[in-house]
Design an enzyme around this catalytic site. Structure first.
Site, PDB file in Angstrom:
ATOM      1  CB  SER A 122     -34.637  35.292  -7.436  1.00  0.00           C
ATOM      2  OG  SER A 122     -33.785  35.904  -7.543  1.00  0.00           O
ATOM      3  CG  HIS A 143     -29.353  32.849  -7.390  1.00  0.00           C
ATOM      4  ND1 HIS A 143     -30.144  32.501  -6.808  1.00  0.00           N
ATOM      5  CD2 HIS A 143     -29.988  34.427  -7.422  1.00  0.00           C
ATOM      6  CE1 HIS A 143     -30.974  33.529  -5.755  1.00  0.00           C
ATOM      7  NE2 HIS A 143     -30.951  34.572  -6.639  1.00  0.00           N
ATOM      8  CD  GLU A 155     -28.658  29.182  -4.055  1.00  0.00           C
ATOM      9  OE1 GLU A 155     -29.504  28.261  -3.415  1.00  0.00           O
ATOM     10  OE2 GLU A 155     -29.310  29.838  -4.520  1.00  0.00           O
ATOM     11  CG  ASN A 194     -34.777  32.956  -3.228  1.00  0.00           C
ATOM     12  OD1 ASN A 194     -34.940  33.858  -2.556  1.00  0.00           O
ATOM     13  ND2 ASN A 194     -34.024  33.490  -4.767  1.00  0.00           N
TER      14      ASN A 194
END
Length: 286
Positions: A122, A143, A155, A194
């Site tokens: 992450s 991701h 991602e 994130n």
């Protein structure tokens, strides 16, 4: 480039994310080998995936025949050497940099020369992880979001040395084989989602920690006032408070900005083992 090039997928780790990725790949017709670290996971991992597929059958999203076919495509093993024939290996172990570095170094020795190694991290820089291997040009970030079988975004994160053809191949795999929306993003901690999401969650945690507003009220305010499907504290509980804390630490290490610093209240919950939904208690009780 044909997406059929990636037909055999290895997944390392049978936690929430690893099991979800294995399930997603199997329902999309791929041959999946799931590598686990404990003998007990040889039975518990398939059971977890079967339960998830069963819920999708109950909701009318899969037929019983599709469920059974997906389960038949998944084999579970404890020996990483059994991933040698995979076209793509996705590591989905906990968000611990040393653990991931060690695993990628091992996979580098096990995998075939043309195998792509992907990390679901992450927040850890992919370039740093790729350096653990002798094939950094074949390492990439992939991701997924939780729950992987339902969430539409992936991602794709090329490291600085990642070959352009690897990025193209993995992006096509995510879009066409897995039927996901792929966004190619720069290799910096937190990527896009994130880097924006974690400061929001931490701000909500600080608000609750100072006694300004209870978690239930913060969540209800954001759900009703901003039309969010889930408030920030429930979302943090769903992600896992240990994961939120680990991502925050990685972001703070990279950017040194106060908005990425984990509040003490988050650290205390993690230290107490109250990690959110997966342990039955976090900011809410489940």
């Amino acid at each position: 480039m044909s997406t059929n090039e990636i037909a055999r997928v290895g997944v390392v780790g049978s936690g929430t994310m690893g099991a979800g990725i294995a399930e997603l790949c199997a329902t999309r017709g791929l041959d999946v080998r799931l590598a686990v670290s404990r003998e007990s996971s040889l039975t518990s991992a398939p059971r977890k995936i079967a339960a998830s597929l069963g819920r999708r059958v109950d909701k009318g999203k899969l037929t019983p025949a599709e469920r059974d076919a997906a389960l038949a495509r998944i084999t579970v093993r404890t020996d990483l050497a059994e991933l040698a024939d995979r076209d793509l290996i996705i590591e989905a172990v906990p968000e611990d940099e040393q653990l991931k570095l060690g695993l990628l170094a091992t996979l580098d020795k096990v995998a075939g020369d043309d195998t792509v190694l992907a990390s679901t991290t992450s927040a850890i820089a992919i370039t740093r992880l790729a350096a653990a291997t002798a094939r950094p040009e074949r390492v990439i970030g992939l991701h997924f979001f939780n729950p992987a079988p339902a969430m539409r975004l992936v991602e794709v994160v090329p490291a600085l040395p990642t070959a352009a053809e690897v990025t193209e191949r993995v992006t096509a795999f995510a879009e066409h084989t897995l039927d996901r929306e792929a966004v190619v993003v720069a290799d910096q901690s937190g990527f896009v989602v994130n880097a924006l999401l974690i400061p929001y969650l931490l701000a909500a945690i600080r608000m609750v920690g100072t006694g300004y507003c209870p978690a239930e009220d913060v969540d209800r305010a954001m759900e009703l006032g901003c039309a969010h499907p889930m408030g920030p504290l429930r979302l943090a509980d769903l992600i896992g408070l240990d994961v939120v804390a680990a991502i925050a630490a990685a972001l703070h290490e990279e950017f040194k900005q106060p908005l990425y610093a984990a509040p003490p209240s988050l650290s205390r919950l993690v230290e107490a083992g109250h990690l959110g939904r997966k342990t039955g208690r976090g900011f809410h009780t489940y």
